[in-house]
Design a protein around this motif. Structure first.
Motif, PDB file in Angstrom:
ATOM      1  N   SER A   1       4.483  -0.658   3.338  1.00 26.46           N
ATOM      2  CA  SER A   1       4.610   0.525   2.488  1.00 26.46           C
ATOM      3  C   SER A   1       6.023   1.077   2.489  1.00 26.46           C
ATOM      4  O   SER A   1       6.369   1.908   1.649  1.00 26.46           O
ATOM      5  CB  SER A   1       3.635   1.610   2.963  1.00 26.46           C
ATOM      6  OG  SER A   1       3.901   1.961   4.313  1.00 26.46           O
TER       7      SER A   1
ATOM      8  N   GLY B   1       1.338   1.014  -3.677  1.00 23.35           N
ATOM      9  CA  GLY B   1       2.460   1.863  -3.353  1.00 23.35           C
ATOM     10  C   GLY B   1       3.621   1.673  -4.307  1.00 23.35           C
ATOM     11  O   GLY B   1       3.471   1.162  -5.420  1.00 23.35           O
ATOM     12  N   LEU B   2       4.800   2.073  -3.848  1.00 21.44           N
ATOM     13  CA  LEU B   2       5.989   2.033  -4.694  1.00 21.44           C
ATOM     14  C   LEU B   2       6.585   0.643  -4.828  1.00 21.44           C
ATOM     15  O   LEU B   2       7.234   0.342  -5.812  1.00 21.44           O
ATOM     16  CB  LEU B   2       7.061   2.956  -4.105  1.00 21.44           C
ATOM     17  CG  LEU B   2       6.970   4.451  -4.403  1.00 21.44           C
ATOM     18  CD1 LEU B   2       8.017   5.192  -3.585  1.00 21.44           C
ATOM     19  CD2 LEU B   2       7.176   4.717  -5.886  1.00 21.44           C
TER      20      LEU B   2
ATOM     21  N   ASP C   1      -4.849   2.203  -2.515  1.00 21.42           N
ATOM     22  CA  ASP C   1      -4.100   2.210  -3.763  1.00 21.42           C
ATOM     23  C   ASP C   1      -2.758   1.518  -3.555  1.00 21.42           C
ATOM     24  O   ASP C   1      -2.331   1.285  -2.435  1.00 21.42           O
ATOM     25  CB  ASP C   1      -3.882   3.635  -4.295  1.00 21.42           C
ATOM     26  CG  ASP C   1      -3.113   4.517  -3.309  1.00 21.42           C
ATOM     27  OD1 ASP C   1      -2.799   4.034  -2.208  1.00 21.42           O
ATOM     28  OD2 ASP C   1      -2.842   5.673  -3.655  1.00 21.42           O
TER      29      ASP C   1
ATOM     30  N   SER D   1       0.847  -1.185   0.000  1.00 17.48           N
ATOM     31  CA  SER D   1       0.000   0.000   0.000  1.00 17.48           C
ATOM     32  C   SER D   1       0.883   1.236   0.000  1.00 17.48           C
ATOM     33  O   SER D   1       2.078   1.176   0.311  1.00 17.48           O
ATOM     34  CB  SER D   1      -0.912   0.008   1.228  1.00 17.48           C
ATOM     35  OG  SER D   1      -1.783  -1.094   1.218  1.00 17.48           O
ATOM     36  N   SER D   2       0.290   2.369  -0.329  1.00 21.67           N
ATOM     37  CA  SER D   2       1.084   3.599  -0.415  1.00 21.67           C
ATOM     38  C   SER D   2       1.495   4.114   0.951  1.00 21.67           C
ATOM     39  O   SER D   2       2.455   4.873   1.067  1.00 21.67           O
ATOM     40  CB  SER D   2       0.305   4.680  -1.168  1.00 21.67           C
ATOM     41  OG  SER D   2      -0.906   4.971  -0.490  1.00 21.67           O
ATOM     42  N   SER D   3       0.780   3.728   2.007  1.00 18.81           N
ATOM     43  CA  SER D   3       1.139   4.119   3.363  1.00 18.81           C
ATOM     44  C   SER D   3       0.488   3.138   4.315  1.00 18.81           C
ATOM     45  O   SER D   3      -0.447   2.423   3.941  1.00 18.81           O
ATOM     46  CB  SER D   3       0.677   5.549   3.668  1.00 18.81           C
ATOM     47  OG  SER D   3      -0.721   5.593   3.861  1.00 18.81           O
TER      48      SER D   3
END
Length: 841
Positions: free
Chosen positions: A277, A199-200, A197, A189-191
């Motif tokens: 994340s 993440g990286l 959404d 996850s992005s955070s």
């Protein structure tokens, strides 16, 4: 009390809705559903439960009822304006954990529907009727939906064969028994708080092994666990999460042994692996609530090899973050948040888009050169080249953001890497790795004013006056100002360098000092500081081994202005004392900016892991507990009465008491210690230590060694009772141990305080030990016994502890010292000196 009642109500509600579901058949277990079934994400749903962490579930299927169990349904956290259709682990009314979700990128709202159609398709539609997700299994002979005991959501046909399963579509979690096949990946996850959404980071299984990368174009790899053999079978490679390991089957297939295996602590309860994340791969286990039990990649990577450990363009050094240093005349990078250096840095002047294969045509592009700095990935774009050619290639490459050059010892030739995006950088010691690296960051150079050519007539204003005069004078003043700044900075630098040299020379002159190590020796001994034992406000502790095989714990002291004074005091005072019940200082390092302390490694860790009921690794019998108390007393008595200067520890608590292989106790963390001359009876100092263990006289800031006696008394009560000084799970009036102790002691019901830790108890001795603790926590420090007297009582030379004169109203810790304690224990009142980590934790 109110929160306790709320928890009970939630628990009753949870079991109640399960019971109502299938009371006639399987009242506590409904894992399957038939075709043509529809569920609505409604606030009035009969299976809706809110939890103590502000999350809500509306269960559709449930596998089991007691202990951590799998369920699936609608899930939300926080404000509940977005829902997932998810599989989650739930334990009564506390902390559900999502392990799979269908619609992480397309959450739905209240009144969304999930339908298992007559054609066998499982479809999620939002409240407005739009399709958010589907299994696309219509007309594939699906007969029903099943949630397995492993947490796998399955659509099955008439032969009970799998048509579709959630295990084939992982999100960011693996559960025991689940496999990650080649071509599939976990996406973080992005955070930690945003699961809507991707993440990286991505963790992928390939036909050669396990690969973790950060998503850029192209992806940049920061972890690889590969197998070098040649694949012999036609089946896909896969990783499988077992109890005790993450096994990689690359060439081999079950039931043969895996090609590679990553160890995981054996499960005592429900477990799952989560790809976070921040790019870490952590193992969590249910322990009221979930707790981290392993970080699977860090053992190979260390602290600084994660792509976003210090954000974009941040430089990591022993876990500390900073921005790339610029010269005096220009600053190219600044922190995104001065209070959060881990969030990275931004370009003060963004790179322009003008770019050309002609170097001179690249508009004001230059480089900020960083020596002995490395990057987590290196891909050879140009081999057998030099640094200048590497930088020229970056200037010609419009997408290049840095020229990273690696070269060997005594060689100007090396390899070049031109990344299109720069994440976190790291300091590198080439002497250890025998590989040197430099990073040249492409930067935007502000345009400069070109001076007029010789003989050019200076421009004049409307009155005919020379308008360049002010510019010339300004330039002269500017040059003078820069010269003053540079001269001042150089003077400060020389003075600081001279001070550091004087400090190092001084340490060499102190008699009886422990071994002095150079920084490179300790880097090698700790494997470049990879296995962390603990950390604090000013540094971290790492496990290591010397050349002769001696295991050590190395404490790094990181970047604090007043570190020198603290370091000198600790090395001098602790290096000169030796006692079997004190953690031994083996050596130290004072090498330029590096300050490290080397302690003996104490194998069984801190006391807090062993004494609290329900939390300890192993049950300690009463004989061992009593021996630990005596060891603590002997260590304190030595500090107070047998040293050249009286040493007050100031932070006695279970976390600072370590146990060796024979469970002998050793006092650690002398960073808070205060030296008192023998002719002094008391000393004035600022409040230090940990709430709950602080003596009442701290409020006056005038202390004696009796503050240690008070803290010792609290620890004695914790060991005797088998519970923490503050227990959030207890009724409100019983949460502070001393409050409960006062009540039970006055009633003579001493043993009511003892948690049932199922050991070889000795009731009479336990009560006597509680009385010793009561004597030590008296409000009037004059009435507290000296530690030498405590030893005599414990060893039996003084009989019968007299408690008649104790006023239980006056030995409770002041309310303001415990009101900020939490379920997870106490915290430091104030950040202290860099030596807060004396000895491993």
């Amino acid at each position: 009390m109110i929160s306790q009642c709320r928890n009970i109500i939630f628990a009753i509600a949870f079991f109640f809705f399960v019971y109502l579901s299938f009371v006639e058949s399987q009242p506590f277990d409904y894992p399957t559903a038939n075709l043509s079934t529809t569920w609505i994400n409604s606030v009035s749903a009969s299976h809706s439960v809110s939890f103590t962490d502000n999350s809500t579930i509306r269960a559709i299927l449930l596998r089991g009822s007691f202990g951590p169990r799998y369920a699936c349904g609608f899930f939300c956290n926080g404000t509940c304006d977005a829902y997932l259709f998810a599989v989650f682990i739930v334990q009564t009314n506390r902390f559900p954990q999502v392990v799979w979700s269908a619609n992480r990128n397309t959450p739905v709202k209240v009144n969304a529907t999930l339908q298992l159609t007559a054609a066998g398709d499982l479809v999620l539609r939002d409240a407005d009727g739009t399709t958010a997700w589907s299994t696309n299994t219509a007309n594939m002979s699906v007969q029903g939906l099943n949630l397995t005991e492993l947490g796998n959501l399955i659509l099955f046909d008439s032969n009970n064969s799998v048509v579709w399963q959630s295990f084939d579509h992982p999100t960011d979690v693996l559960v025991p028994g689940q496999i990650l096949v080649s071509g599939k990946n976990l996406t973080a996850s992005s955070s930690p708080t945003n699961w809507t959404d991707g993440g990286l980071f991505s963790l992928s299984m390939t036909n050669k092994g396990l690969v973790a990368s950060v998503q850029s174009d192209p992806p940049q790899v920061y972890y690889q666990r590969l197998f070098s053999g040649t694949k012999q079978n036609t089946e896909l490679s896969y990783a499988k999460f077992r109890n005790g390991s993450l096994d990689l089957y690359i060439n081999s297939i079950e039931a043969s042994e895996p090609d590679l295996s990553i160890a995981i602590p054996a499960a005592n309860s429900a477990q799952f692996i989560k790809f976070g994340s921040d790019g870490h791969l952590r193992v969590f286990e249910w322990g009221s609530p979930w707790r981290e039990v392993a970080d699977l990649l860090t053992g190979f990577l260390g602290l600084c090899n994660y792509p976003m450990v210090c954000g974009t363009y941040g430089v990591c050094s022993n876990g500390q973050c900073s921005c790339p240093r610029s010269g005096f005349n220009e600053v190219y990078f600044s922190p995104r948040d001065n209070r959060r250096p881990d969030l990275g840095c931004f370009e003060v002047n963004a790179l322009t888009t003008t770019c050309s294969s002609n170097i001179n045509a690249s508009e004001n592009h230059g480089f900020l050169d960083l020596e002995n700095v490395n990057y987590f990935e290196f891909v050879t774009d140009i081999s057998n080249t030099n640094m200048d050619t590497c930088k020229e290639a970056c200037l010609r490459n419009c997408s290049c953001r840095a020229a990273i050059f690696q070269y060997g010892f005594n060689s100007s030739s090396g390899n070049c890497y031109l990344p299109s995006r720069v994440f976190s950088l790291m300091n590198n010691n080439g002497a250890v790795r025998n590989l040197f690296s430099s990073v040249s960051l492409k930067v935007q150079i502000p345009p400069t004013v070109t001076p007029p050519a010789v003989g050019t007539v200076p421009p004049t204003d409307s009155k005919g006056k020379n308008s360049s005069l002010g510019l010339i004078l300004g330039s002269i003043l500017g040059v003078l100002f820069v010269a003053v700044v540079v001269g001042t900075a150089f003077f400060v630098y020389r003075k600081r360098r001279k001070s550091n040299e004087d400090e190092e020379d001084y340490l060499d002159l102190v008699p009886g000092m422990p071994t002095r190590f150079c920084y490179e020796e300790l880097e090698i001994a700790t494997g470049n500081f990879t296995k962390k034992l603990g950390e604090g406000g000013f540094g971290s502790v790492f496990e290591g081994s010397l050349k002769d095989g001696t295991k050590i714990a190395v404490k790094t002291l990181d970047g604090v202005g007043h570190i020198k004074k603290s370091f000198l005091a600790e090395v001098e005072s602790i290096g000169s004392i030796h006692h079997v019940n004190l953690v031994r200082l083996i050596g130290f390092c004072a090498d330029k900016s590096h300050r490290l302390l080397v302690y003996e490694y104490v194998v069984n860790g801190s006391l807090e892991k062993w004494i609290y009921y329900g939390r300890q690794e192993k049950c300690l019998d009463w004989k061992t507990r009593r021996k630990i108390i005596l060891d603590i007393a002997k260590g304190l008595a030595y500090l107070h009465e047998d040293c050249r200067q009286k040493i007050i520890h100031l932070d006695i608590k279970p976390q600072n008491i370590l146990l060796d292989e024979n469970f002998n106790a050793k006092l650690a963390d002398f960073g808070l210690s205060k030296l008192i001359d023998r002719d002094q009876s008391q000393v004035v100092t600022t409040m230090r230590g940990t709430p709950g263990y602080l003596a009442p006289e701290w409020l006056s800031a005038v202390i004696t060694e009796k503050v240690d006696v008070y803290s010792f008394g609290v620890v004695v009560l914790e060991i005797a009772c088998g519970r923490k000084i503050f227990e959030q799970s207890k009724p409100e009036e019983e949460r502070p141990l001393l409050s409960a102790f006062k009540k039970k002691a006055e009633e003579g019901q001493w043993l009511d305080l003892v948690e049932n830790y199922d050991c070889d108890d000795n009731d009479e001795e336990i009560v006597e030990m509680m009385k010793i603790g009561a004597l030590c926590v008296q409000n009037d420090y004059v009435k507290r016994p000296a530690m030498s007297m405590v030893i005599k009582v414990l060893e039996g030379s003084v009989k019968d502890v007299d408690i008649k004169d104790i006023d239980y109203n006056n030995f409770l810790t002041p309310r303001n010292m415990i009101n900020d304690m939490s379920e997870n224990g106490s915290r430091d009142v104030t950040p202290l000196l860099p030596s807060v980590l004396s000895g491993p934790r």
